[in-house]
Design an enzyme around this catalytic site. Structure first.
Site, PDB file in Angstrom:
ATOM      1  N   ASN A 171      -8.503   7.848 -10.512  1.00  0.00           N
ATOM      2  CA  ASN A 171      -9.580   8.771 -10.841  1.00  0.00           C
ATOM      3  C   ASN A 171      -9.146   9.621 -12.028  1.00  0.00           C
ATOM      4  O   ASN A 171      -8.017  10.103 -12.070  1.00  0.00           O
ATOM      5  CB  ASN A 171      -9.890   9.674  -9.633  1.00  0.00           C
ATOM      6  N   HIS A 196      -6.169   2.826  -6.308  1.00  0.00           N
ATOM      7  CA  HIS A 196      -7.159   3.881  -6.546  1.00  0.00           C
ATOM      8  C   HIS A 196      -6.787   4.609  -7.828  1.00  0.00           C
ATOM      9  O   HIS A 196      -5.606   4.858  -8.090  1.00  0.00           O
ATOM     10  CB  HIS A 196      -7.169   4.865  -5.373  1.00  0.00           C
ATOM     11  N   ARG A 218     -10.978  12.807 -14.429  1.00  0.00           N
ATOM     12  CA  ARG A 218     -12.178  13.643 -14.381  1.00  0.00           C
ATOM     13  C   ARG A 218     -12.022  14.902 -15.236  1.00  0.00           C
ATOM     14  O   ARG A 218     -10.909  15.346 -15.533  1.00  0.00           O
ATOM     15  CB  ARG A 218     -12.494  14.038 -12.943  1.00  0.00           C
ATOM     16  N   HIS A 248       5.923   2.483  -9.984  1.00  0.00           N
ATOM     17  CA  HIS A 248       6.313   3.856 -10.307  1.00  0.00           C
ATOM     18  C   HIS A 248       6.964   3.940 -11.682  1.00  0.00           C
ATOM     19  O   HIS A 248       6.807   4.953 -12.391  1.00  0.00           O
ATOM     20  CB  HIS A 248       7.233   4.422  -9.225  1.00  0.00           C
ATOM     21  N   SER A 291     -14.051   6.847 -11.365  1.00  0.00           N
ATOM     22  CA  SER A 291     -13.350   6.695 -10.092  1.00  0.00           C
ATOM     23  C   SER A 291     -13.318   5.220  -9.723  1.00  0.00           C
ATOM     24  O   SER A 291     -14.337   4.521  -9.833  1.00  0.00           O
ATOM     25  CB  SER A 291     -14.059   7.495  -8.998  1.00  0.00           C
ATOM     26  N   HIS A 310     -10.297  -3.395  -3.360  1.00  0.00           N
ATOM     27  CA  HIS A 310      -9.845  -4.011  -2.117  1.00  0.00           C
ATOM     28  C   HIS A 310      -9.776  -5.530  -2.314  1.00  0.00           C
ATOM     29  O   HIS A 310     -10.800  -6.183  -2.488  1.00  0.00           O
ATOM     30  CB  HIS A 310     -10.801  -3.681  -0.967  1.00  0.00           C
ATOM     31  N   HIS A 314      -2.541  13.370  10.476  1.00  0.00           N
ATOM     32  CA  HIS A 314      -2.765  13.076  11.899  1.00  0.00           C
ATOM     33  C   HIS A 314      -1.982  11.843  12.349  1.00  0.00           C
ATOM     34  O   HIS A 314      -1.804  11.615  13.546  1.00  0.00           O
ATOM     35  CB  HIS A 314      -4.266  12.887  12.175  1.00  0.00           C
TER      36      HIS A 314
END
Length: 297
Positions: free
Chosen positions: A106, A104, A108, A139, A90, A94, A169
């Site tokens: 990851n 980011h 797994r 992309h 992972s 920054h 939110h």
């Protein structure tokens, strides 16, 4: 294919990514923190701070096993008591310069004692200030990786990323997305090997992609407005990771290693009450692009 072979690959992937990023940053090196999980297994957390380009970045490897936590038994609707094995890498980075994006990744692998197994992962980009041509380039790189295996992968996993990396939110995406996939299962060894090759290709695309973005943007000049907007966008990143990210929530709820789980958070962030985007036109343009379904390629 034994699970130990997959874990060994992930460990070597961590090594190669750390070496590649250190060369491009040129100012600092990853510090390693090895740890053990009392229930079984452990990992290597590697963090770089105060580099030439990176303010804080982490590349974590883990391979853990043992009884499946009751919370996971419930979430997976498993009727029997089984052990599990999980391994992966992972990454979150920054940068110092607001023009260099957060990234980011990851990859797994998960296996249950009853023989069920699957792969998951993805890679996504969170520019503080979106540069459309770079978003398109990113992309394109991801689509090229996907198309080597199946032309359906990119549109499917790109939509999955748009839906997953979404601050509901705020009614905005975390960044410009990328690809996200989970529970990629196989009916036979041939399919499992093919899925593993795809996961490997995603992992090995990280250094070439992010190295380009680091070198392209780290030389761009920036001022107080860019820095302030970077801190604001970092705040949104924190909100997603603590409120919506399944891996973060699951790790904290199941006695995971807190320091490694929260490695993904930036060293500094800000929350401006009722932020007025009109004060920074480039920020306003970025905000308009934080929506699902943008066809970058």
């Amino acid at each position: 294919m034994r699970k130990e072979v997959i874990a060994d690959y992930f460990k070597s992937l961590q090594d190669s990514i750390c070496k590649g990023i250190e060369v491009v940053d040129g100012g600092s090196r990853f510090k390693e923190d090895t740890w053990k999980r009392k229930e079984g297994g452990g990992g290597r957390s590697r963090v770089i701070t105060n580099g030439n380009i990176l303010e804080k970045a982490g590349v974590n490897f883990s391979a853990v096993f043992g009884p499946l936590h009751p919370q996971m038994v419930k979430s997976m609707d498993i009727k029997e008591e089984v052990d599990f094995f999980a391994s992966g890498v992972s990454i979150v980075m920054h940068p110092i310069n607001p023009w260099v994006p957060i990234i980011h990744m990851n990859v797994r692998y998960f296996e249950l004692g009853n023989g069920e197994h699957w792969f998951g992962g993805g890679i996504d980009l969170t520019p503080h200030i979106i540069i459309p041509e770079q978003a398109k380039w990113f992309h394109e790189q991801i689509k090229t990786v996907c198309d080597r295996f199946d032309a359906k992968y990119y549109p499917k996993y790109k939509t999955w990323a748009d839906d997953y990396f979404y601050n509901s939110h705020r009614e905005e995406t975390r960044g410009i997305g990328g690809i996200f996939f989970d529970h990629i299962k196989a009916k036979n060894l041939e399919e499992k090997l093919a899925n593993f090759e795809f996961v490997k290709a995603v992992g090995e695309a990280f250094v070439p992609i992010y190295s380009h973005l680091m070198q392209e943007n780290a030389i761009r000049p920036f001022g107080e407005q860019e820095k302030a907007f970077q801190l604001l966008r970092r705040g949104r990143y924190v909100e997603f990771n603590l409120v919506h990210d399944r891996g973060t929530k699951f790790g904290l709820e199941t006695n995971g290693r807190t320091e490694s789980i929260l490695m993904s958070l930036p060293p500094l962030a800000s929350w401006d009450y009722m932020h007025d985007y009109s004060n920074y036109p480039l920020g306003l343009e970025t905000q308009k692009l934080l929506v699902k379904g943008v066809n970058w390629v």
